[in-house]
Design a protein around this motif. Sequence first.
Motif, PDB file in Angstrom:
ATOM      1  N   GLY A 280      12.135  26.147   1.710  1.00  0.00           N
ATOM      2  CA  GLY A 280      11.406  26.965   0.750  1.00  0.00           C
ATOM      3  C   GLY A 280      10.929  26.246  -0.486  1.00  0.00           C
ATOM      4  O   GLY A 280      10.266  26.855  -1.322  1.00  0.00           O
ATOM      5  N   VAL A 281      11.225  24.951  -0.611  1.00  0.00           N
ATOM      6  CA  VAL A 281      10.817  24.215  -1.806  1.00  0.00           C
ATOM      7  C   VAL A 281       9.568  23.382  -1.516  1.00  0.00           C
ATOM      8  O   VAL A 281       9.220  23.119  -0.369  1.00  0.00           O
ATOM      9  CB  VAL A 281      11.940  23.279  -2.318  1.00  0.00           C
ATOM     10  CG1 VAL A 281      13.194  24.078  -2.621  1.00  0.00           C
ATOM     11  CG2 VAL A 281      12.225  22.165  -1.311  1.00  0.00           C
ATOM     12  N   ILE A 282       8.888  22.968  -2.574  1.00  0.00           N
ATOM     13  CA  ILE A 282       7.843  21.963  -2.462  1.00  0.00           C
ATOM     14  C   ILE A 282       8.514  20.604  -2.643  1.00  0.00           C
ATOM     15  O   ILE A 282       9.191  20.359  -3.639  1.00  0.00           O
ATOM     16  CB  ILE A 282       6.763  22.141  -3.547  1.00  0.00           C
ATOM     17  CG1 ILE A 282       6.039  23.472  -3.369  1.00  0.00           C
ATOM     18  CG2 ILE A 282       5.767  20.980  -3.515  1.00  0.00           C
ATOM     19  CD1 ILE A 282       5.109  23.531  -2.186  1.00  0.00           C
TER      20      ILE A 282
ATOM     21  N   ARG B 173       0.850  -1.197   0.000  1.00  0.00           N
ATOM     22  CA  ARG B 173       0.000   0.000   0.000  1.00  0.00           C
ATOM     23  C   ARG B 173       0.882   1.242   0.000  1.00  0.00           C
ATOM     24  O   ARG B 173       1.949   1.266   0.609  1.00  0.00           O
ATOM     25  CB  ARG B 173      -0.918  -0.015   1.217  1.00  0.00           C
ATOM     26  CG  ARG B 173      -1.874   1.162   1.266  1.00  0.00           C
ATOM     27  CD  ARG B 173      -2.976   0.941   2.278  1.00  0.00           C
ATOM     28  NE  ARG B 173      -3.849  -0.173   1.873  1.00  0.00           N
ATOM     29  CZ  ARG B 173      -5.045  -0.395   2.385  1.00  0.00           C
ATOM     30  NH1 ARG B 173      -5.513   0.411   3.332  1.00  0.00           N
ATOM     31  NH2 ARG B 173      -5.773  -1.406   1.974  1.00  0.00           N
ATOM     32  N   THR B 174       0.457   2.267  -0.694  1.00  0.00           N
ATOM     33  CA  THR B 174       1.282   3.460  -0.837  1.00  0.00           C
ATOM     34  C   THR B 174       0.528   4.713  -0.427  1.00  0.00           C
ATOM     35  O   THR B 174      -0.698   4.756  -0.389  1.00  0.00           O
ATOM     36  CB  THR B 174       1.772   3.628  -2.288  1.00  0.00           C
ATOM     37  OG1 THR B 174       0.626   3.736  -3.151  1.00  0.00           O
ATOM     38  CG2 THR B 174       2.627   2.455  -2.713  1.00  0.00           C
ATOM     39  N   GLU B 175       1.289   5.755  -0.133  1.00  0.00           N
ATOM     40  CA  GLU B 175       0.751   7.062   0.210  1.00  0.00           C
ATOM     41  C   GLU B 175       1.655   8.110  -0.421  1.00  0.00           C
ATOM     42  O   GLU B 175       2.883   8.004  -0.347  1.00  0.00           O
ATOM     43  CB  GLU B 175       0.714   7.243   1.722  1.00  0.00           C
ATOM     44  CG  GLU B 175       0.121   8.575   2.166  1.00  0.00           C
ATOM     45  CD  GLU B 175       0.193   8.739   3.681  1.00  0.00           C
ATOM     46  OE1 GLU B 175      -0.863   8.773   4.320  1.00  0.00           O
ATOM     47  OE2 GLU B 175       1.317   8.821   4.198  1.00  0.00           O
ATOM     48  N   ALA B 176       1.075   9.090  -1.082  1.00  0.00           N
ATOM     49  CA  ALA B 176       1.843  10.161  -1.716  1.00  0.00           C
ATOM     50  C   ALA B 176       1.509  11.490  -1.066  1.00  0.00           C
ATOM     51  O   ALA B 176       0.332  11.817  -0.888  1.00  0.00           O
ATOM     52  CB  ALA B 176       1.534  10.218  -3.210  1.00  0.00           C
ATOM     53  N   CYS B 177       2.527  12.243  -0.687  1.00  0.00           N
ATOM     54  CA  CYS B 177       2.328  13.532  -0.026  1.00  0.00           C
ATOM     55  C   CYS B 177       3.215  14.589  -0.653  1.00  0.00           C
ATOM     56  O   CYS B 177       4.275  14.281  -1.202  1.00  0.00           O
ATOM     57  CB  CYS B 177       2.672  13.456   1.453  1.00  0.00           C
ATOM     58  SG  CYS B 177       1.769  12.228   2.404  1.00  0.00           S
ATOM     59  N   SER B 178       2.792  15.817  -0.565  1.00  0.00           N
ATOM     60  CA  SER B 178       3.661  16.936  -0.914  1.00  0.00           C
ATOM     61  C   SER B 178       3.552  17.983   0.184  1.00  0.00           C
ATOM     62  O   SER B 178       2.524  18.099   0.845  1.00  0.00           O
ATOM     63  CB  SER B 178       3.275  17.544  -2.268  1.00  0.00           C
ATOM     64  OG  SER B 178       1.988  18.111  -2.214  1.00  0.00           O
ATOM     65  N   ASP B 179       4.626  18.723   0.390  1.00  0.00           N
ATOM     66  CA  ASP B 179       4.608  19.732   1.441  1.00  0.00           C
ATOM     67  C   ASP B 179       5.600  20.838   1.109  1.00  0.00           C
ATOM     68  O   ASP B 179       6.629  20.604   0.447  1.00  0.00           O
ATOM     69  CB  ASP B 179       4.964  19.116   2.794  1.00  0.00           C
ATOM     70  CG  ASP B 179       4.436  19.935   3.965  1.00  0.00           C
ATOM     71  OD1 ASP B 179       3.841  21.005   3.728  1.00  0.00           O
ATOM     72  OD2 ASP B 179       4.611  19.514   5.121  1.00  0.00           O
ATOM     73  N   LEU B 180       5.267  22.020   1.574  1.00  0.00           N
ATOM     74  CA  LEU B 180       6.168  23.157   1.492  1.00  0.00           C
ATOM     75  C   LEU B 180       7.139  23.092   2.666  1.00  0.00           C
ATOM     76  O   LEU B 180       6.720  23.046   3.825  1.00  0.00           O
ATOM     77  CB  LEU B 180       5.376  24.462   1.536  1.00  0.00           C
ATOM     78  CG  LEU B 180       6.192  25.752   1.682  1.00  0.00           C
ATOM     79  CD1 LEU B 180       7.046  25.980   0.442  1.00  0.00           C
ATOM     80  CD2 LEU B 180       5.278  26.941   1.940  1.00  0.00           C
ATOM     81  N   ILE B 181       8.415  23.068   2.394  1.00  0.00           N
ATOM     82  CA  ILE B 181       9.432  23.051   3.461  1.00  0.00           C
ATOM     83  C   ILE B 181       9.645  24.500   3.901  1.00  0.00           C
ATOM     84  O   ILE B 181      10.610  25.163   3.513  1.00  0.00           O
ATOM     85  CB  ILE B 181      10.742  22.402   2.967  1.00  0.00           C
ATOM     86  CG1 ILE B 181      10.455  21.050   2.293  1.00  0.00           C
ATOM     87  CG2 ILE B 181      11.725  22.225   4.123  1.00  0.00           C
ATOM     88  CD1 ILE B 181       9.726  20.049   3.182  1.00  0.00           C
ATOM     89  N   ASP B 182       8.708  24.980   4.676  1.00  0.00           N
ATOM     90  CA  ASP B 182       8.710  26.404   5.002  1.00  0.00           C
ATOM     91  C   ASP B 182       9.632  26.711   6.175  1.00  0.00           C
ATOM     92  O   ASP B 182       9.842  25.889   7.073  1.00  0.00           O
ATOM     93  CB  ASP B 182       7.292  26.887   5.286  1.00  0.00           C
ATOM     94  CG  ASP B 182       6.713  26.293   6.558  1.00  0.00           C
ATOM     95  OD1 ASP B 182       6.724  26.987   7.577  1.00  0.00           O
ATOM     96  OD2 ASP B 182       6.279  25.128   6.538  1.00  0.00           O
TER      97      ASP B 182
END
Length: 365
Positions: A182-184, A96-105
Amino acid sequence: MPQPTQARDRGCKRRERPDPSGSKCVIIVPGGSNPMRNSWRLPAGDIPPLCNSSFSKSKLSLGWGWEKIEVFPFSQAHAMPSNALDVQHLGQWIGRTEACSDLIDAGKASALAATLDVNASLLEGDPLPLLWHWIYFWSMSPASLAGPDGHAQRGGFLPPVTLPRRMWAGSRVSFPGALPVGVIAERNSLIKSVNVKQGKSGPLVFVTVAHEIAVNGQPVIFEEHDIVYRDPLQAGDAPAVPKAAPTDAQWSQQIVPDPVLLFRYSALTFNGHRIHYDRTYVTEVEGYPGLIVHGPLVATLLIGLAVRELPGREITSFVFRAVSPLFDIEPFSVHGRLLEDGRSVTLWAANARGELAMQAEASLA
């Protein structure tokens, strides 16, 4: 609204564009003959061609212009066996998989620096300190789906293990690149293994989750995260006596944990586990003597010690294993030593009695 796409042979998932104002997580699950979730039904235009109108989705507005949408098949999310330690059933979660994205603020990073009481003025483009990625990629389960321990109810991405005590047992992390502020960033996670074992105190379930964090498609962190589930402590159970920690430290630092430190780290990682902030729960329900210091917090302190003591040296990988819990009722200490080969560092944490709490090793370039 972006259209869901077929996820190879994994059934249905919903892909969403990264949002610069925050994080998004999408759970990917195997398909089923009658997949349903709650009562908010997917419009016909949102259903992938492979699926049909029996799919439903759970939609949660998370504020700041973004949302979390999860698609679950009925057969996986609701049909639980009477024996939740059925190896064959739990094994269905492997893959099973999970995909996430986040701003490294920088804001979160500055908050962690304040929590750890370190001087780190991070600007956009600066490399994030090692292991600070754990404060990003939140898994934001609705409060209504929280379990009695404060974690999200099991059976979504993680398998539905009913053993009540859950701990972060260890991790193996490598750093092929820097994670800039500062990157996604994208994190792809995979349930790598589920193993049921019999320990001295009862059954144990070990779940290993593999993570890859990438920036613009380029991996910067690989991690394997081990989670262990176990039975509750019983009245009269004698706690295991940890072995003595090494005494040949080259560097040492004493840490005085308190509820504020643990609360701040829980908040920064969006960790609802009550063992870290609810003294009544952790002492009366789980049977521990005090609030438990987070395993990843201890690991962060260990690698931070190595970074400070070895300026200019690059750490390429880090492995740690939790041996025994640390509590807010007494100080603990972190220690390290450069090995003779000049390319390896051994690190450990010890409680106030000199007993081993965590063992770690860092590899240098």
